[in-house]
Design a protein around this motif. Structure first.
Motif, mmCIF file in Angstrom:
data_model
loop_
_atom_site.group_PDB
_atom_site.id
_atom_site.type_symbol
_atom_site.label_atom_id
_atom_site.label_comp_id
_atom_site.label_asym_id
_atom_site.label_seq_id
_atom_site.Cartn_x
_atom_site.Cartn_y
_atom_site.Cartn_z
ATOM 1 N N THR A 166 0.854 -1.190 0.000
ATOM 2 C CA THR A 166 0.000 0.000 0.000
ATOM 3 C C THR A 166 0.886 1.234 0.000
ATOM 4 O O THR A 166 2.124 1.118 0.018
ATOM 5 C CB THR A 166 -0.916 0.001 1.240
ATOM 6 N N LEU A 167 0.296 2.402 0.019
ATOM 7 C CA LEU A 167 1.082 3.641 -0.090
ATOM 8 C C LEU A 167 2.153 3.781 0.987
ATOM 9 O O LEU A 167 3.192 4.389 0.756
ATOM 10 C CB LEU A 167 0.151 4.856 -0.060
ATOM 11 N N LYS A 168 1.905 3.207 2.152
ATOM 12 C CA LYS A 168 2.914 3.331 3.226
ATOM 13 C C LYS A 168 4.219 2.631 2.851
ATOM 14 O O LYS A 168 5.294 2.968 3.385
ATOM 15 C CB LYS A 168 2.383 2.776 4.536
ATOM 16 N N ASP A 169 4.146 1.684 1.925
ATOM 17 C CA ASP A 169 5.340 0.974 1.486
ATOM 18 C C ASP A 169 6.169 1.773 0.483
ATOM 19 O O ASP A 169 7.237 1.321 0.061
ATOM 20 C CB ASP A 169 4.953 -0.373 0.870
ATOM 21 N N PHE A 170 5.689 2.963 0.123
ATOM 22 C CA PHE A 170 6.389 3.824 -0.828
ATOM 23 C C PHE A 170 6.722 5.184 -0.217
ATOM 24 O O PHE A 170 7.181 6.076 -0.920
ATOM 25 C CB PHE A 170 5.522 4.033 -2.080
ATOM 26 N N GLN A 171 6.493 5.339 1.073
ATOM 27 C CA GLN A 171 6.569 6.663 1.684
ATOM 28 C C GLN A 171 7.960 7.298 1.566
ATOM 29 O O GLN A 171 8.078 8.491 1.295
ATOM 30 C CB GLN A 171 6.158 6.605 3.162
ATOM 31 N N ALA A 172 9.008 6.509 1.783
ATOM 32 C CA ALA A 172 10.358 7.071 1.692
ATOM 33 C C ALA A 172 10.631 7.603 0.291
ATOM 34 O O ALA A 172 11.261 8.657 0.123
ATOM 35 C CB ALA A 172 11.394 6.020 2.077
ATOM 36 N N ASN A 173 10.140 6.897 -0.721
ATOM 37 C CA ASN A 173 10.357 7.347 -2.093
ATOM 38 C C ASN A 173 9.434 8.489 -2.485
ATOM 39 O O ASN A 173 9.810 9.348 -3.293
ATOM 40 C CB ASN A 173 10.222 6.164 -3.057
ATOM 41 N N LEU A 174 8.243 8.520 -1.928
ATOM 42 C CA LEU A 174 7.373 9.679 -2.142
ATOM 43 C C LEU A 174 7.999 10.928 -1.520
ATOM 44 O O LEU A 174 7.989 12.013 -2.125
ATOM 45 C CB LEU A 174 5.992 9.421 -1.536
ATOM 46 N N ASP A 175 8.575 10.769 -0.335
ATOM 47 C CA ASP A 175 9.277 11.887 0.303
ATOM 48 C C ASP A 175 10.488 12.311 -0.532
ATOM 49 O O ASP A 175 10.775 13.503 -0.663
ATOM 50 C CB ASP A 175 9.730 11.501 1.715
ATOM 51 N N ALA A 176 11.199 11.322 -1.075
ATOM 52 C CA ALA A 176 12.360 11.623 -1.910
ATOM 53 C C ALA A 176 11.945 12.371 -3.177
ATOM 54 O O ALA A 176 12.634 13.289 -3.623
ATOM 55 C CB ALA A 176 13.092 10.333 -2.275
ATOM 56 N N LEU A 177 10.813 11.989 -3.755
ATOM 57 C CA LEU A 177 10.311 12.693 -4.935
ATOM 58 C C LEU A 177 10.031 14.149 -4.604
ATOM 59 O O LEU A 177 10.405 15.057 -5.366
ATOM 60 C CB LEU A 177 9.044 12.014 -5.454
ATOM 61 N N GLN A 178 9.391 14.395 -3.467
ATOM 62 C CA GLN A 178 9.109 15.768 -3.067
ATOM 63 C C GLN A 178 10.403 16.542 -2.844
ATOM 64 O O GLN A 178 10.508 17.719 -3.204
ATOM 65 C CB GLN A 178 8.264 15.780 -1.788
ATOM 66 N N TRP A 179 11.411 15.874 -2.276
ATOM 67 C CA TRP A 179 12.714 16.514 -2.063
ATOM 68 C C TRP A 179 13.348 16.875 -3.404
ATOM 69 O O TRP A 179 13.895 17.973 -3.569
ATOM 70 C CB TRP A 179 13.634 15.580 -1.277
ATOM 71 N N VAL A 180 13.311 15.958 -4.372
ATOM 72 C CA VAL A 180 13.899 16.206 -5.688
ATOM 73 C C VAL A 180 13.180 17.359 -6.384
ATOM 74 O O VAL A 180 13.810 18.206 -7.028
ATOM 75 C CB VAL A 180 13.850 14.923 -6.553
ATOM 76 N N ILE A 181 11.868 17.414 -6.252
ATOM 77 C CA ILE A 181 11.096 18.512 -6.834
ATOM 78 C C ILE A 181 11.560 19.850 -6.248
ATOM 79 O O ILE A 181 11.775 20.828 -6.975
ATOM 80 C CB ILE A 181 9.587 18.299 -6.592
ATOM 81 N N SER A 182 11.730 19.898 -4.936
ATOM 82 C CA SER A 182 12.190 21.124 -4.270
ATOM 83 C C SER A 182 13.608 21.474 -4.695
ATOM 84 O O SER A 182 13.930 22.643 -4.933
ATOM 85 C CB SER A 182 12.123 20.958 -2.746
ATOM 86 N N TYR A 183 14.462 20.471 -4.791
ATOM 87 C CA TYR A 183 15.845 20.680 -5.222
ATOM 88 C C TYR A 183 15.875 21.296 -6.624
ATOM 89 O O TYR A 183 16.606 22.259 -6.885
ATOM 90 C CB TYR A 183 16.595 19.354 -5.209
ATOM 91 N N ALA A 184 15.087 20.728 -7.534
ATOM 92 C CA ALA A 184 15.053 21.227 -8.907
ATOM 93 C C ALA A 184 14.574 22.676 -8.951
ATOM 94 O O ALA A 184 15.108 23.501 -9.707
ATOM 95 C CB ALA A 184 14.157 20.334 -9.761
ATOM 96 N N SER A 185 13.577 22.988 -8.131
ATOM 97 C CA SER A 185 13.061 24.354 -8.081
ATOM 98 C C SER A 185 14.122 25.317 -7.572
ATOM 99 O O SER A 185 14.335 26.394 -8.147
ATOM 100 C CB SER A 185 11.824 24.405 -7.188
ATOM 101 N N GLU A 186 14.800 24.927 -6.506
ATOM 102 C CA GLU A 186 15.825 25.795 -5.911
ATOM 103 C C GLU A 186 17.002 26.022 -6.861
ATOM 104 O O GLU A 186 17.628 27.084 -6.844
ATOM 105 C CB GLU A 186 16.333 25.177 -4.611
ATOM 106 N N HIS A 187 17.318 25.027 -7.673
ATOM 107 C CA HIS A 187 18.468 25.121 -8.571
ATOM 108 C C HIS A 187 18.065 25.478 -9.994
ATOM 109 O O HIS A 187 18.899 25.413 -10.914
ATOM 110 C CB HIS A 187 19.239 23.796 -8.567
ATOM 111 N N GLN A 188 16.797 25.839 -10.177
ATOM 112 C CA GLN A 188 16.284 26.214 -11.502
ATOM 113 C C GLN A 188 16.634 25.141 -12.543
ATOM 114 O O GLN A 188 17.072 25.429 -13.656
ATOM 115 C CB GLN A 188 16.826 27.578 -11.923
ATOM 116 N N LEU A 189 16.415 23.904 -12.142
ATOM 117 C CA LEU A 189 16.709 22.750 -12.984
ATOM 118 C C LEU A 189 15.414 22.193 -13.566
ATOM 119 O O LEU A 189 14.544 21.751 -12.815
ATOM 120 C CB LEU A 189 17.413 21.669 -12.147
#
Length: 300
Positions: free
Chosen positions: A196-219
């Motif tokens: 279920t979704l709880k089995d993907f939480q670390a990767n969902l969090d990582a996706l959100q982190w990557v999205i923020s990283y890309a925004s901050e670095h204008q990537l």
């Protein structure tokens, strides 16, 4: 006085400890897991090797589905194919966070049915898994043993020759038969079908982190849902996972290309890898066309 006595009484042990620490530091500086062909190479190291050890450029990141599907040398986009065996979004986060690779100009992320499984087994030799405090030789002891045994056997025969470790990534030619595919689907279902979704939480969090990283670095970041063999049912968790991932992507206005059910089964090697002869060229052309659609028109 007590300190001097302690040092004198334990000088041999302390000297031996210092020698071990210094020797491990020197071996870590040499870094044979990367620099020597006597040692096994993981897919991140293979990526660097095949790009003259460059650590920057536009990237197509994902797992082995990306490696199998995207033919870099035939692509007009010329993204660096950074498909990692067992690669996940948590790995991409580590690479970016630790500055192991500087992604420039474009980041394309390929997500398939396994890319976001938190508990999926992985390659323990990826550089980001080594704890800073753990000795280098201890961390990679199995690989030192393998190389050492080969060295000893060849030396016994009077030779210093060795078999260079495989430096190319695994590709997927041809097509597996139905019996194999049914067996593979049953294996995947047994291992991951109840997730279920709880089995993907670390990767969902990582996706959100990557999205923020890309925004901050204008990537610029774009996401592709990687092809899946539609002759077989999607894993049960795919629909809710896809809905949640797309929610995060839409909230950040990230362009998404859904190729999950686009290709006929004849283009697949197995359930999740396109075959090299027909599927990969087709996929590469489609990705090129999609990326080209974002190019700004040149001024006349």
């Amino acid at each position: 006085m007590k300190a001097a006595t302690f040092l004198k009484k334990n000088s041999f042990v302390l000297g031996l400890l210092a020698a071990l620490v210094v020797s491990d530091m020197l071996i870590a500086w040499w870094n044979p897991m990367v620099s020597s062909r006597r040692f096994y190479k993981n897919d991140f190291t293979k990526t660097l090797y095949h790009h003259n050890w460059s650590q920057s450029g536009p990237v197509f990141f994902g797992n082995s589905a990306v490696t199998g599907a995207y033919i870099e040398e035939k692509s007009e986009a010329r993204l660096v194919e950074m498909g990692l065996s067992y690669g996940k979004l948590t790995d991409l986060k580590e690479i970016l966070q630790r500055n192991l690779y500087q992604v420039r100009d474009d980041l394309v992320v390929g997500i398939d049915v396994h890319t976001m499984i938190d508990s999926l087994e992985t390659d323990p030799t990826y550089q980001w898994f080594k704890p800073w405090y753990q000795p280098y030789v201890y961390t990679y002891r199995d690989y030192f043993r393998d190389s050492g045994q080969e060295f000893a056997k060849n030396l016994w025969k009077g030779s210093l020759a060795y078999e260079p470790r495989w430096i190319d990534k695994e590709l997927y030619p041809g097509r597996k038969d139905d019996a194999f595919l049914k067996s593979k689907w049953a294996d995947y279902d047994k291992r991951f079908g109840s997730m279920t979704l709880k089995d993907f939480q670390a990767n969902l969090d990582a996706l959100q982190w990557v999205i923020s990283y890309a925004s901050e670095h204008q990537l610029p970041i774009r996401v592709i849902w990687m092809p899946y063999n539609k002759a077989y049912a999607d894993p049960p968790y795919v629909a809710p996972l896809k809905q949640e991932v797309n929610r995060l992507l839409q909230a950040a206005n990230i362009p998404t290309l859904d190729l999950m059910h686009t290709y006929d089964p004849r283009y697949f090697h197995d359930l999740v890898h396109l075959n090299r002869e027909e599927g990969a060229p087709l996929f590469t052309k489609e990705v090129d066309a999609w990326l080209k659609s974002f190019a700004k028109p040149s001024k006349s």
